[in-house]
Write a protein that holds these residues in place. Structure first.
Motif, PDB file in Angstrom:
ATOM      1  N   GLN A  23       0.837  -1.201   0.000  1.00 15.68           N
ATOM      2  CA  GLN A  23       0.000   0.000   0.000  1.00 15.68           C
ATOM      3  C   GLN A  23       0.873   1.253   0.000  1.00 15.68           C
ATOM      4  N   ARG A  26       2.337   1.752  -3.439  1.00 15.80           N
ATOM      5  CA  ARG A  26       1.346   2.281  -4.382  1.00 15.80           C
ATOM      6  C   ARG A  26       1.159   3.786  -4.194  1.00 15.80           C
ATOM      7  N   VAL A  27       1.035   4.200  -2.945  1.00 13.39           N
ATOM      8  CA  VAL A  27       0.837   5.625  -2.658  1.00 13.39           C
ATOM      9  C   VAL A  27       2.063   6.426  -3.107  1.00 13.39           C
ATOM     10  N   HIS A  29       4.218   5.635  -5.425  1.00 12.41           N
ATOM     11  CA  HIS A  29       4.271   5.628  -6.889  1.00 12.41           C
ATOM     12  C   HIS A  29       3.265   6.621  -7.473  1.00 12.41           C
ATOM     13  N   GLU A  30       2.053   6.617  -6.913  1.00 17.16           N
ATOM     14  CA  GLU A  30       1.035   7.566  -7.385  1.00 17.16           C
ATOM     15  C   GLU A  30       1.479   9.003  -7.162  1.00 17.16           C
ATOM     16  N   THR A  31       2.098   9.266  -6.031  1.00 19.94           N
ATOM     17  CA  THR A  31       2.594  10.602  -5.741  1.00 19.94           C
ATOM     18  C   THR A  31       3.703  10.985  -6.711  1.00 19.94           C
ATOM     19  N   THR A  33       4.197   9.976  -9.721  1.00 19.95           N
ATOM     20  CA  THR A  33       3.772  10.091 -11.119  1.00 19.95           C
ATOM     21  C   THR A  33       2.588  11.039 -11.313  1.00 19.95           C
ATOM     22  N   HIS A  34       2.106  11.638 -10.246  1.00 19.98           N
ATOM     23  CA  HIS A  34       0.955  12.539 -10.352  1.00 19.98           C
ATOM     24  C   HIS A  34       1.359  13.794 -11.116  1.00 19.98           C
ATOM     25  N   GLU A  35       0.457  14.270 -11.972  1.00 20.45           N
ATOM     26  CA  GLU A  35       0.762  15.419 -12.837  1.00 20.45           C
ATOM     27  C   GLU A  35       1.046  16.691 -12.045  1.00 20.45           C
ATOM     28  N   ALA A  54       9.281   5.869  -3.624  1.00 17.45           N
ATOM     29  CA  ALA A  54       8.630   4.749  -4.302  1.00 17.45           C
ATOM     30  C   ALA A  54       9.622   3.624  -4.569  1.00 17.45           C
TER      31      ALA A  54
END
Length: 160
Positions: A23, A26-27, A29-31, A33-35, A54
């Motif tokens: 988890q 994932r968080v 990685h999302e952070t 790659t977030h625009e 990440a």
């Protein structure tokens, strides 16, 4: 005390750690790659820092997976006095204050305390100083480990 139940506790705890690490990965990685985290100048490093995080989280996930795989392969055997303490042994030591301490010797990567039949059991690796000192010992032996400039002595009461 049932060593397979102790092993099951270790596996359950590692599985919970894995879910938590996945988890977090994932968080992160999302952070990363977030625009909104795309760098606008050379001083804007939030995206880069999140990418480092990440990567670290992904490594942690893989390390826990490897530890889980190794622990799943462990087959604790009954104690053999000819071999002495080996991987998978459950030992009871008594310290100088006559406190009894229980240790379950397992593969690396899962140092933790468990509860077995109402008693605390510390999981250690055979590579720890205590794990190395216990290797090949039997009930009645004395175990010594060096802690800095001090040597600590234990009496090995029993082994399973």
């Amino acid at each position: 005390m049932d060593k397979s139940l102790l092993q099951q506790q270790v596996l359950e705890r590692l599985q919970a750690d894995l879910l938590q690490a996945e988890q977090a990965a994932r968080v992160a990685h999302e952070t990363a790659t977030h625009e909104e985290n795309i760098a606008e100048n050379k001083y804007d490093t939030l995206g880069l820092e999140a990418a480092y995080l990440a990567t670290g989280q992904a490594r942690r996930v893989e390390a826990i997976r490897q530890t889980l795989a190794i622990w799943r392969q462990l087959r604790p055997r009954p104690f053999d006095p000819l071999e002495g303490v080996q991987l998978g042994a459950l030992v009871c030591l008594e310290d100088a204050a006559q406190r009894q301490l229980l240790f379950f010797i397992g593969p690396e990567g899962a140092s933790m305390q468990l509860s077995g039949e109402g008693q605390l059991v510390q999981v250690i690796s055979p590579l720890t100083p205590l794990g190395q000192a216990l290797r090949g010992k039997s009930a009645g032996d004395e175990v010594a480990i060096q802690l800095g400039i001090r040597q600590q002595l234990f009496a090995l009461l029993w082994v399973q």
